[in-house]
Design a protein around this motif. Structure first.
Motif, PDB file in Angstrom:
ATOM      1  N   VAL B  18      32.520  17.647 -20.705  1.00 47.00           N
ATOM      2  CA  VAL B  18      32.633  17.702 -22.161  1.00 47.00           C
ATOM      3  C   VAL B  18      33.396  16.507 -22.713  1.00 47.00           C
ATOM      4  O   VAL B  18      33.072  15.987 -23.773  1.00 47.00           O
ATOM      5  CB  VAL B  18      33.269  19.055 -22.601  1.00 47.00           C
ATOM      6  CG1 VAL B  18      34.690  19.194 -22.086  1.00 47.00           C
ATOM      7  CG2 VAL B  18      33.201  19.229 -24.107  1.00 47.00           C
ATOM      8  N   GLU B  22      32.943  12.272 -26.495  1.00 46.58           N
ATOM      9  CA  GLU B  22      33.639  11.438 -27.481  1.00 46.58           C
ATOM     10  C   GLU B  22      33.477   9.939 -27.197  1.00 46.58           C
ATOM     11  O   GLU B  22      33.055   9.203 -28.098  1.00 46.58           O
ATOM     12  CB  GLU B  22      35.108  11.853 -27.534  1.00 46.58           C
ATOM     13  CG  GLU B  22      35.627  11.782 -28.927  1.00 46.58           C
ATOM     14  CD  GLU B  22      37.103  12.144 -29.004  1.00 46.58           C
ATOM     15  OE1 GLU B  22      37.621  12.762 -28.047  1.00 46.58           O
ATOM     16  OE2 GLU B  22      37.722  11.808 -30.007  1.00 46.58           O
ATOM     17  N   THR B  43      24.755  16.001 -13.743  1.00 47.53           N
ATOM     18  CA  THR B  43      24.651  17.016 -14.784  1.00 47.53           C
ATOM     19  C   THR B  43      25.313  16.491 -16.053  1.00 47.53           C
ATOM     20  O   THR B  43      26.273  15.712 -15.996  1.00 47.53           O
ATOM     21  CB  THR B  43      25.343  18.314 -14.356  1.00 47.53           C
ATOM     22  OG1 THR B  43      26.734  18.048 -14.205  1.00 47.53           O
ATOM     23  CG2 THR B  43      24.782  18.836 -13.040  1.00 47.53           C
ATOM     24  N   LEU B  44      24.791  16.919 -17.190  1.00 50.33           N
ATOM     25  CA  LEU B  44      25.361  16.509 -18.478  1.00 50.33           C
ATOM     26  C   LEU B  44      25.847  17.744 -19.218  1.00 50.33           C
ATOM     27  O   LEU B  44      25.106  18.726 -19.351  1.00 50.33           O
ATOM     28  CB  LEU B  44      24.292  15.804 -19.332  1.00 50.33           C
ATOM     29  CG  LEU B  44      23.590  14.583 -18.733  1.00 50.33           C
ATOM     30  CD1 LEU B  44      22.570  14.024 -19.725  1.00 50.33           C
ATOM     31  CD2 LEU B  44      24.607  13.503 -18.354  1.00 50.33           C
ATOM     32  N   HIS B  45      27.053  17.687 -19.726  1.00 54.60           N
ATOM     33  CA  HIS B  45      27.564  18.805 -20.518  1.00 54.60           C
ATOM     34  C   HIS B  45      26.782  18.887 -21.831  1.00 54.60           C
ATOM     35  O   HIS B  45      26.307  17.860 -22.346  1.00 54.60           O
ATOM     36  CB  HIS B  45      29.059  18.600 -20.799  1.00 54.60           C
ATOM     37  CG  HIS B  45      29.715  19.813 -21.406  1.00 54.60           C
ATOM     38  ND1 HIS B  45      29.669  20.073 -22.750  1.00 54.60           N
ATOM     39  CD2 HIS B  45      30.405  20.834 -20.840  1.00 54.60           C
ATOM     40  CE1 HIS B  45      30.319  21.220 -22.995  1.00 54.60           C
ATOM     41  NE2 HIS B  45      30.784  21.695 -21.834  1.00 54.60           N
ATOM     42  N   THR B  46      26.699  20.089 -22.359  1.00 55.89           N
ATOM     43  CA  THR B  46      25.967  20.290 -23.610  1.00 55.89           C
ATOM     44  C   THR B  46      26.455  19.343 -24.708  1.00 55.89           C
ATOM     45  O   THR B  46      25.657  18.807 -25.483  1.00 55.89           O
ATOM     46  CB  THR B  46      26.126  21.746 -24.088  1.00 55.89           C
ATOM     47  OG1 THR B  46      25.783  22.613 -23.014  1.00 55.89           O
ATOM     48  CG2 THR B  46      25.220  22.037 -25.271  1.00 55.89           C
ATOM     49  N   ALA B  47      27.755  19.111 -24.758  1.00 57.60           N
ATOM     50  CA  ALA B  47      28.312  18.252 -25.802  1.00 57.60           C
ATOM     51  C   ALA B  47      27.768  16.835 -25.671  1.00 57.60           C
ATOM     52  O   ALA B  47      27.526  16.148 -26.671  1.00 57.60           O
ATOM     53  CB  ALA B  47      29.842  18.256 -25.716  1.00 57.60           C
ATOM     54  N   GLN B  50      24.172  16.864 -26.727  1.00 63.98           N
ATOM     55  CA  GLN B  50      24.081  16.993 -28.186  1.00 63.98           C
ATOM     56  C   GLN B  50      24.257  15.638 -28.863  1.00 63.98           C
ATOM     57  O   GLN B  50      23.611  15.351 -29.871  1.00 63.98           O
ATOM     58  CB  GLN B  50      25.123  18.000 -28.676  1.00 63.98           C
ATOM     59  CG  GLN B  50      24.920  18.345 -30.148  1.00 63.98           C
ATOM     60  CD  GLN B  50      25.894  19.385 -30.669  1.00 63.98           C
ATOM     61  OE1 GLN B  50      25.671  20.573 -30.552  1.00 63.98           O
ATOM     62  NE2 GLN B  50      26.997  18.909 -31.232  1.00 63.98           N
ATOM     63  N   VAL B  51      25.137  14.791 -28.319  1.00 65.41           N
ATOM     64  CA  VAL B  51      25.306  13.442 -28.883  1.00 65.41           C
ATOM     65  C   VAL B  51      23.974  12.687 -28.790  1.00 65.41           C
ATOM     66  O   VAL B  51      23.543  12.041 -29.745  1.00 65.41           O
ATOM     67  CB  VAL B  51      26.424  12.671 -28.128  1.00 65.41           C
ATOM     68  CG1 VAL B  51      26.427  11.196 -28.547  1.00 65.41           C
ATOM     69  CG2 VAL B  51      27.775  13.304 -28.385  1.00 65.41           C
TER      70      VAL B  51
END
Lengths: 653, 82
Positions: B18, B22, B43-47, B50-51
């Motif tokens: 996550v 930023e 793996t990619l976090h949802t956050a 979302q970016v």
């Protein structure tokens, strides 16, 4: 129509039917756990499918019905069967709503109020505690999201259904603050078993790059999975409130499936658009006609080269057999049992009986008889009308029945039998019957002919007045029958299908309406007969035997003629007279007769000659010729000429 | 640090938690034309996803993570040639 909607309508009706049958059995045979389970599962499945469409009121009515059946399953309702009525009423409403939804694309305006009443009635059946909770029951989560999702992912849905798998749509709305809470929504999706489609959309439109906040989750995640609902819920067990599920109606429906293992049954069945079968049937029909020319060709070849002619003739026989097999197979694909229509009647009859306050015992016989799908479906409306008529106008009110020494409970019977290439469907009631005198009087009063013409009608003809357009003997118009569709509409509908209607009544005791319909377009073996210059076909089944009789054996009898065959005296009719053709002189010393069964007896029909028997594809009369008495249809002969096929019993009348 | 800028291309390296959302956002806001390379991403976090969904940078390469490659990549403006 949208494929998903089409499937929903088919399956929805099947489920409504299933529940109705289960409930009627429960009413008749007592509460059996298996039937209750079956009804519950069907209502549950239907409720799930309803959630895919904009049918919220229907969803909440079904929700209440589901609760009631669930309580009955859990034996919370005791032995009281009072819950059956509101659940049946709910099924009746659902059926009407499905019809309306198909026609209008929405529920009628009255649905909301009707649903509220149904829900009230249903919830009153529940034990006190649940009834109180009833008001707070979450409304069915019916939105269009699942349907929209399925539409965008149609390929995956169709593939899964084709493999016999049930598909569940899920919508997951993670909280805006979920990243702070340590959630990773897509990680849950990663753990979702049997994922077959995924759609991720922003809940709110994305802000500009400068205004974007990396900390707020703004996702709506929708997915399709072939896993069971239970497995899916387990993945989302920590965020159950953020999840909505809906099962997509299966492409292959075998109403209601067991929770598991139903897929195997489903995979063996294939739903095919009837237009495709019809196209196939057309082609087969053309092959049949094309094949007929081979026989003539073989004969011509044989005249030139006997060996080659024989080989061709052998070949032609093989072709004949194969084409016949193929034709029967394709016809068979369109054959469905009459039960598909008949099974809808018990619930409707129960409603009619209740509405009119006339207790009836409704029996169905012969619903396993098969006929062409178009015939089976086309029978629904005319039969519904006849059955309602039987309850409304046929069966007398209880006091009158008692006074007439009849049992209070009226008998209404729907019976089907197969008669060669035709089916006979009879609606019979043991009511007051029809009085020819009353019908004559009504005809006179309504100006259906001159007094002398009406007086001249014999009883059978007087009974047939009831089929005249606009003729109705009903004194009061009830909500059931007498809605402007009369017996003339029944007659028109049956004739449109190539059938005939007849009515027999025993005043005071019974009325029986008989519908005689073709099962399908079939290959009929036809005997060609000659009459003057004309040739006609007669189905071979109609002919008991063909006779060559010395004219000396024909004796005048009254105004007609008769002859003796096998020790019986049979009336002799001439085909020219029956067809209204100019009378021909009997030439030669030998008369050629067809012996035909008519009513209980045999009749001889004299023709000028008879020739070959051929297998021909019989096409029912169409257009203006529909319902022409005495004509079964037409067939195209090997030489391409059209042959009129006669209905001899119909001609004799 | 699993977000790395090389030339005008942002590389995502390994699993992106996550916290990577930023810095990824900052790099994309800084120069909107930058592409994102998934070749080395796990793996990619949802956050993080979302970016990518919101800012829609061009994506280069295919992730070696089967879930990302099968289900998430098709949602993004993918340039498959990488």
């Amino acid at each position: 129509m949208d494929e998903l909607l089409e499937q929903f309508l088919i399956e929805g009706r099947e489920l409504v039917q299933q529940v109705s049958e289960d409930l009627l059995t429960l009413e008749r045979d007592g509460l059996s756990p298996a039937r209750l389970d079956s009804a519950f599962r069907a209502v549950h499945t239907l409720k799930g499918s309803v959630g895919l469409f904009d049918l919220a009121p229907m969803g909440s009515a079904l929700h209440a019905a589901e609760d009631v059946l669930d309580a009955a399953r859990a034996q919370q309702l005791g032995a009281d069967r009072g819950f059956l009525d509101p659940v049946l009423a709910c099924m009746g409403a659902c059926e009407a709503w499905l019809d309306a939804f198909e026609r209008l694309g929405a529920l009628p305006a009255s649905a909301l109020e009707q649903c509220r009443q149904l829900e009230d009635a249903l919830r009153r059946c529940l034990p006190g505690a649940r009834q109180a909770a009833g008001g707070k029951t979450a409304p069915a989560t019916s939105t269009g999201w699942a349907a929209a999702l399925a539409a965008t992912q149609a390929e995956a849905v169709v593939a899964a259904h084709a493999a016999g798998l049930a598909v569940t749509a899920l919508r997951y709305l993670p909280g805006v603050d979920c990243f702070f809470l340590g959630d990773d929504p897509l990680a849950l999706i990663r753990g979702l078993p049997e994922l077959i489609a995924l759609r991720v959309e922003p809940r709110e439109p994305w802000p500009t790059a400068a205004e974007y906040s990396p900390f707020a989750c703004n996702l709506c995640i929708e997915a399709l999975s072939t896993a069971t609902e239970e497995k899916i819920r387990r993945v989302f067990r920590f965020v159950p409130d953020q999840l909505a599920l809906a099962e997509l109606p299966a492409a292959v429906a075998s109403a209601p499936r067991a929770p598991d293992g139903g897929g195997e049954v489903g995979a063996r069945m294939l739903r095919v658009d009837t237009t495709r079968i019809d196209r196939l049937l057309d082609v087969v029909g053309e092959i049949m006609v094309a094949k007929n020319t081979l026989a003539g060709l073989a004969a011509r070849v044989a005249a030139i080269d006997a060996g080659l002619g024989r080989a061709l003739a052998d070949n032609q026989i093989t072709m004949e057999r194969l084409a016949g097999d193929m034709h029967r197979a394709v016809i068979g694909m369109r054959m469905v049992p009459l039960a598909q229509t008949f099974r809808r009647f018990p619930r409707l009859m129960r409603e009619s009986s209740a509405e009119l306050g006339k207790p009836i015992d409704f029996q169905i016989h012969g619903d396993e008889v098969e006929a062409d799908k178009a015939v089976v479906e086309g029978l629904f409306k005319p039969l519904l009308h006849l059955l309602r008529n039987a309850v409304d106008h046929g069966i007398e009110a209880a006091p009158r029945r008692t006074a007439a020494g009849k049992p209070t409970i009226g008998q209404v019977t729907l019976r089907a039998t197969r008669r060669g290439h035709q089916i006979m469907v009879t609606v019979q009631d043991d009511g007051a019957g029809l009085d020819p005198a009353v019908l004559r009087a009504a005809a006179l009063q309504r100006g259906f002919g001159t007094p002398s013409a009406i007086e001249a009608l014999d009883d059978a003809a007087a009974l047939n007045l009831i089929f005249a357009p606009g003729f109705s003997t009903a004194r009061t118009v009830t909500s059931l029958s007498g809605r402007g569709v009369g017996m003339d509409a029944v007659k028109a509908a049956i004739e449109e299908m190539g059938g005939r209607v007849s009515l027999i009544s025993e005043p005071g005791h019974s009325t029986s309406v008989q519908l005689l319909l073709p099962r399908a377009t079939v290959i009929t073996t036809v005997l060609t007969v000659q009459m003057g210059e004309e040739r006609f076909g007669v189905p071979i089944e109609a002919v008991t035997e063909t006779l060559r009789l010395p004219v000396t054996m024909i004796q005048p009898l009254g105004s007609g003629e008769a002859f003796v065959s096998r020790g019986r005296t049979l009336p002799l009719l001439r085909l020219s007279t029956l067809l209204g053709l100019p009378p021909t002189q009997r030439g030669g010393t030998i008369a050629k007769l067809l012996v035909v069964a008519c009513g209980d007896g045999l009749v001889g029909i004299e023709v000028d000659g008879f020739s070959e028997r051929t297998g021909l594809l019989l096409r029912p009369m169409s257009g203006l010729l529909v319902g022409m008495a005495g004509m079964l249809g037409t067939a195209i002969q090997a030489d391409g000429r059209v042959l009129l096929i006669l209905d001899l019993p119909g001609l004799i009348g | 640090m699993s977000v790395n800028l090389e030339a005008n291309c942002i590389q995502l390296l390994g699993d992106c938690p996550v916290g990577d959302a930023e810095p990824l956002l900052a790099l994309l806001q800084e120069a909107p034309g930058r592409a994102v390379d998934l070749t080395k991403a796990g793996t990619l976090h949802t956050a993080v996803v979302q970016v990518l969904l919101a800012l829609r940078p061009e994506i280069l390469g295919r992730s070696s993570d089967p879930f990302i490659d099968r289900w998430i990549a098709p949602l993004l403006p993918m340039q498959r040639s990488g």
